[in-house]
Design a protein around this motif. Structure first.
Motif, PDB file in Angstrom:
ATOM      1  N   VAL A 514       0.840  -1.203   0.000  1.00 25.85           N
ATOM      2  CA  VAL A 514       0.000   0.000   0.000  1.00 25.85           C
ATOM      3  C   VAL A 514       0.877   1.256   0.000  1.00 25.85           C
ATOM      4  CG1 VAL A 514      -1.716   1.314   1.308  1.00 25.85           C
ATOM      5  CG2 VAL A 514      -1.935  -1.158   1.116  1.00 25.85           C
ATOM      6  N   CYS A 515       1.928   1.250   0.844  1.00 22.04           N
ATOM      7  CA  CYS A 515       2.815   2.420   0.920  1.00 22.04           C
ATOM      8  C   CYS A 515       3.497   2.675  -0.430  1.00 22.04           C
ATOM      9  CB  CYS A 515       3.866   2.235   2.006  1.00 22.04           C
ATOM     10  SG  CYS A 515       3.156   2.270   3.659  1.00 22.04           S
ATOM     11  N   GLU A 516       3.953   1.593  -1.073  1.00 25.51           N
ATOM     12  CA  GLU A 516       4.617   1.757  -2.382  1.00 25.51           C
ATOM     13  C   GLU A 516       3.675   2.386  -3.391  1.00 25.51           C
ATOM     14  OE1 GLU A 516       6.016  -2.042  -3.736  1.00 25.51           O
ATOM     15  OE2 GLU A 516       7.406  -2.211  -2.045  1.00 25.51           O
ATOM     16  N   ARG A 517       2.437   1.888  -3.383  1.00 31.09           N
ATOM     17  CA  ARG A 517       1.498   2.416  -4.376  1.00 31.09           C
ATOM     18  C   ARG A 517       1.148   3.864  -4.125  1.00 31.09           C
ATOM     19  NH1 ARG A 517      -2.214  -2.376  -4.279  1.00 31.09           N
ATOM     20  NH2 ARG A 517      -0.675  -3.889  -4.837  1.00 31.09           N
ATOM     21  N   LEU A 518       0.989   4.206  -2.845  1.00 30.79           N
ATOM     22  CA  LEU A 518       0.655   5.591  -2.514  1.00 30.79           C
ATOM     23  C   LEU A 518       1.800   6.517  -2.906  1.00 30.79           C
ATOM     24  CD1 LEU A 518      -1.146   5.231   0.913  1.00 30.79           C
ATOM     25  CD2 LEU A 518      -2.142   5.979  -1.217  1.00 30.79           C
ATOM     26  N   LYS A 519       3.025   6.025  -2.741  1.00 28.39           N
ATOM     27  CA  LYS A 519       4.183   6.850  -3.084  1.00 28.39           C
ATOM     28  C   LYS A 519       4.129   7.251  -4.568  1.00 28.39           C
ATOM     29  CE  LYS A 519       9.175   6.943  -3.382  1.00 28.39           C
ATOM     30  NZ  LYS A 519      10.414   6.164  -3.373  1.00 28.39           N
ATOM     31  N   ASP A 520       3.690   6.304  -5.411  1.00 25.42           N
ATOM     32  CA  ASP A 520       3.597   6.600  -6.850  1.00 25.42           C
ATOM     33  C   ASP A 520       2.493   7.603  -7.150  1.00 25.42           C
ATOM     34  OD1 ASP A 520       5.559   4.750  -7.132  1.00 25.42           O
ATOM     35  OD2 ASP A 520       4.239   3.122  -7.776  1.00 25.42           O
ATOM     36  N   GLU A 521       1.471   7.633  -6.290  1.00 23.02           N
ATOM     37  CA  GLU A 521       0.286   8.441  -6.610  1.00 23.02           C
ATOM     38  C   GLU A 521       0.303   9.849  -6.017  1.00 23.02           C
ATOM     39  OE1 GLU A 521      -2.129   7.741  -8.657  1.00 23.02           O
ATOM     40  OE2 GLU A 521      -1.314   5.759  -9.111  1.00 23.02           O
ATOM     41  N   ILE A 522       0.940  10.000  -4.835  1.00 18.78           N
ATOM     42  CA  ILE A 522       0.881  11.310  -4.174  1.00 18.78           C
ATOM     43  C   ILE A 522       1.890  12.250  -4.826  1.00 18.78           C
ATOM     44  CG2 ILE A 522       1.342  12.513  -1.993  1.00 18.78           C
ATOM     45  CD1 ILE A 522       0.222  10.089  -0.556  1.00 18.78           C
ATOM     46  N   SER A 523       1.433  13.431  -5.208  1.00 18.61           N
ATOM     47  CA  SER A 523       2.344  14.348  -5.907  1.00 18.61           C
ATOM     48  C   SER A 523       3.308  14.992  -4.904  1.00 18.61           C
ATOM     49  CB  SER A 523       1.542  15.415  -6.642  1.00 18.61           C
ATOM     50  OG  SER A 523       0.606  15.967  -5.766  1.00 18.61           O
ATOM     51  N   ARG A 524       4.497  15.337  -5.368  1.00 19.64           N
ATOM     52  CA  ARG A 524       5.524  15.893  -4.468  1.00 19.64           C
ATOM     53  C   ARG A 524       5.139  17.296  -4.022  1.00 19.64           C
ATOM     54  NH1 ARG A 524      10.967  14.846  -7.713  1.00 19.64           N
ATOM     55  NH2 ARG A 524      11.883  15.929  -5.941  1.00 19.64           N
ATOM     56  N   GLN A 525       5.453  17.582  -2.755  1.00 21.95           N
ATOM     57  CA  GLN A 525       5.147  18.891  -2.193  1.00 21.95           C
ATOM     58  C   GLN A 525       6.465  19.641  -1.957  1.00 21.95           C
ATOM     59  OE1 GLN A 525       1.980  19.703  -1.692  1.00 21.95           O
ATOM     60  NE2 GLN A 525       1.064  17.694  -2.015  1.00 21.95           N
ATOM     61  N   GLN A 526       6.361  20.791  -1.301  1.00 21.34           N
ATOM     62  CA  GLN A 526       7.567  21.558  -0.956  1.00 21.34           C
ATOM     63  C   GLN A 526       8.292  20.907   0.233  1.00 21.34           C
ATOM     64  OE1 GLN A 526       8.729  24.676  -2.152  1.00 21.34           O
ATOM     65  NE2 GLN A 526       7.315  24.564  -3.843  1.00 21.34           N
ATOM     66  N   PHE A 527       7.615  19.963   0.907  1.00 22.47           N
ATOM     67  CA  PHE A 527       8.223  19.336   2.083  1.00 22.47           C
ATOM     68  C   PHE A 527       8.174  17.821   1.934  1.00 22.47           C
ATOM     69  CE2 PHE A 527       3.826  20.474   2.691  1.00 22.47           C
ATOM     70  CZ  PHE A 527       3.244  19.286   3.084  1.00 22.47           C
ATOM     71  N   LYS A 528       8.941  17.147   2.767  1.00 29.58           N
ATOM     72  CA  LYS A 528       9.026  15.681   2.721  1.00 29.58           C
ATOM     73  C   LYS A 528       7.745  15.071   3.291  1.00 29.58           C
ATOM     74  CE  LYS A 528      13.019  13.762   4.127  1.00 29.58           C
ATOM     75  NZ  LYS A 528      13.976  13.255   5.147  1.00 29.58           N
TER      76      LYS A 528
END
Length: 600
Positions: A514-528
């Motif tokens: 689940v974490c791997e898939r979410l990583k692909d889907e959530i767009s990058r922000q200004q912070f980690k």
């Protein structure tokens, strides 16, 4: 009125894709009920989604006139049924309204698992069964092998089997004769108190509920007052008739007929499928045997993407329930997604169909949460509760948890047996039986947890066996399991709609996925952004979405290293402050990505 001995009621049952709907098309064409201009493929499948996927979801009835070789005119009432295991309750209802069944077998695939389970279902209702071998026009058709399977696997007489090609129409005349000569005429007394079995119903915007019935005894005509024996409610009959693709009105329906009643019923929940209809003035003594209540096995929550659309979604769900009696839902709400519904489905295909119908027929934009099954949980105080929603899981108060087990029957060509056995073992399956049906095919019987079958079992079974293995299952009982709740945290905040219940030994693997898939889907922000999987307070999986960085060193050329370090430190401070106030928007695709297995 046609005499009873000139009526035949039958259905077509078979495994998925063995050609039931195509054969139905040929029978209808042969009877010339509608002219060739209006004829189209899958004529009885009236939902777009059925045509696109090439599957039948709702069973449909039609009355076909036939002039037999003995010179008599017969009336053939015929019900087309779905083949997919999720819709087997539709098949059982269709079977209960018939005296005979055509068991369709694909000449190139042979007998498959659903073929066997449909045969047993027809035998339980004492139907006369005529095997039909379809697709004889295919170059890969192997008639002698299929005949051997009919004798050997099904225990039917292959001499009775009628070879046909539903596509070209070859053998359809012989099949029509077989229906008239081999199936028994319906029994029933026209003069007795009326009894009719409701085997289906659907909702029409202009007429209200249209009830599909099979008359067992007596007659019902327009103007009569009918009574539903289950609820005791009474209605006046506005119209009765038979199905000829369109509705054809008749003066009355009598014993042996399959037809419909329109009587001003407003909602489908007033009508119970499996109930008995009788007359208020001349009621029957006892109701007919109904059907087993259909029990949902897969649960998922539905939320509107925009929480203002909740009322619209509610209306759409109620309309959908009018045409699909097996859909069960109740109100539900989530911190992340607002108000929605918790729904029960008969299987994953049923869930997909409902999702597509909500989106297409009712223009709803919805989010489905990860599907789960219903667990039985015994609390420390001895109370037993059922849990199908991870948010209701009583952590810390559990004595033991039990999960539903299924008995799965898999029929596969013998060369794929190794990989399929490995797959079943990986899914915590326990082998109960294995028998060779003939030189090429093996039947495996496994008992395994239903939760394991939900995710990618079916897809992997098909890919390991190149599409040749067939799979059928029934829920048998509940067994003790080691269950944990896995929470998904984004930036240390739990997202309740993503939490799931898992077997303890597999929790880490599931959380990582689940974490791997979410990583692909959530767009990058200004912070980690930290994406974590946790059981209670223990973190078991983590992925990080790295921040987008502005190049603060661009204008800094040459000079001392401390200047660069100072700029980087300043940027780091800013990012830290941002993280404290920053919220992460979860896109719709993130929820869907968690549901779908990653392509290997």
């Amino acid at each position: 009125m046609t005499d009873l001995k000139f009526k035949r009621n039958f259905c077509i049952v078979a495994h998925i894709d063995h050609g039931k709907s195509t054969l139905a098309d040929r029978l209808i064409q042969r009877a010339k009920i509608i002219d060739d201009r209006q004829m189209m493929n899958q004529i009885l499948d009236n939902m777009d989604i059925e045509r696109e996927r090439g599957i039948t979801i709702k069973s449909q009835a039609v009355t076909i006139p036939y002039h037999a070789k003995d010179g008599n005119d017969y009336e053939l009432n015929f019900v087309d049924t779905p083949g997919h295991v999720d819709f087997s309750y539709e098949v059982s209802r269709a079977i209960a309204s018939c005296e005979g069944a055509l068991l369709l077998i694909d000449a190139s695939q042979g007998v498959e698992s659903q073929t066997v389970s449909n045969l047993y279902m027809a035998m339980e209702h004492d139907l006369t069964i005529v095997p039909v071998i379809n697709k004889i026009d295919l170059p890969s058709a192997d008639l002698p092998a299929v005949k051997h399977q009919i004798d050997h696997d099904l225990g039917l007489d292959s001499a009775d089997a009628v070879p046909v090609s539903a596509k070209t129409g070859e053998g359809v005349d012989e099949l029509m004769e077989a229906i008239v000569t081999k199936f028994p005429a319906p029994t029933g007394d026209v003069n007795a108190a009326p009894k009719a079995l409701i085997f289906d119903c659907h909702y029409d915007e202009y007429r209200g509920v249209i009830i599909h019935i099979r008359m067992m005894d007596g007659r019902i005509k327009t103007g009569d007052t009918i009574r539903f024996m289950h609820s005791g409610s009474e209605y006046k009959v506005e119209q009765v008739g038979i199905f000829r693709i369109k509705y054809e009105e008749k003066k009355a329906l009598e014993a042996g007929d399959v037809g419909y009643i329109i009587s001003g019923v407003k909602t489908v929940s007033d009508v119970r499928v499996g109930d008995t209809v009788t007359l208020a003035t001349n009621p029957a003594a006892a109701p007919l045997d109904g059907f087993k209540e259909v029990k949902p096995v897969v649960f998922s929550s539905i939320y509107p993407i925009d929480s203002n659309d909740y009322e619209e979604l509610k209306d759409s769900m109620e309309k959908l329930k009018l045409n699909d009696a097996s859909l069960v839902f109740e109100k539900d709400n989530s911190v992340a997604l607002g108000n929605g519904f918790r729904c029960g489905f008969l299987g994953l295909l049923h869930l997909e169909i409902i999702q597509e119908r909500l989106e297409r027929d009712y223009d709803q934009a919805v989010i489905f949460t990860a599907p789960s099954v219903r667990y039985k949980v015994t609390l420390t105080n001895g109370e037993v509760i059922t849990v199908d929603n991870p948010t209701e899981f009583p952590e810390g108060r559990i004595q033991q948890a039990e999960e539903p087990y299924i008995k799965a029957s898999i029929i596969t060509p013998s060369e794929y047996i190794g990989s399929i056995m490995a797959l079943c073992t990986e899914k915590r399956g326990e082998q109960k039986n294995m028998q060779y049906l003939d030189e090429k095919r093996v039947e495996l019987i496994y008992e395994m947890p239903l939760a394991e079958v939900l995710f990618d079992f079916y897809d992997r079974l098909k890919s390991y066996s190149r599409g040749y293995a067939s799979f059928d299952y029934e829920v048998i009982d509940y067994r003790v399991t080691d269950l944990v709740k896995v929470d998904i945290l984004i930036n240390s905040k739990p997202v309740d709609a993503l939490s799931l219940l898992a077997f303890k030994a597999e929790a880490v693997a599931r959380a990582r996925k689940v974490c791997e898939r979410l990583k692909d889907e959530i767009s990058r922000q200004q912070f980690k952004i930290a994406i974590q999987g946790a059981i209670g307070s223990q973190i078991i999986a983590r992925e990080t979405v790295n921040p987008v960085r502005k190049d603060v060193l661009a204008k800094c050329y040459g000079g001392d290293i401390t200047r660069k370090r100072k700029l980087l430190e300043k940027q780091k401070e800013g990012k830290k402050r941002m993280k404290m106030v920053g919220n992460v928007e979860l896109p719709q695709s993130a929820f869907l990505a968690v549901l779908k297995e990653k392509e290997e």
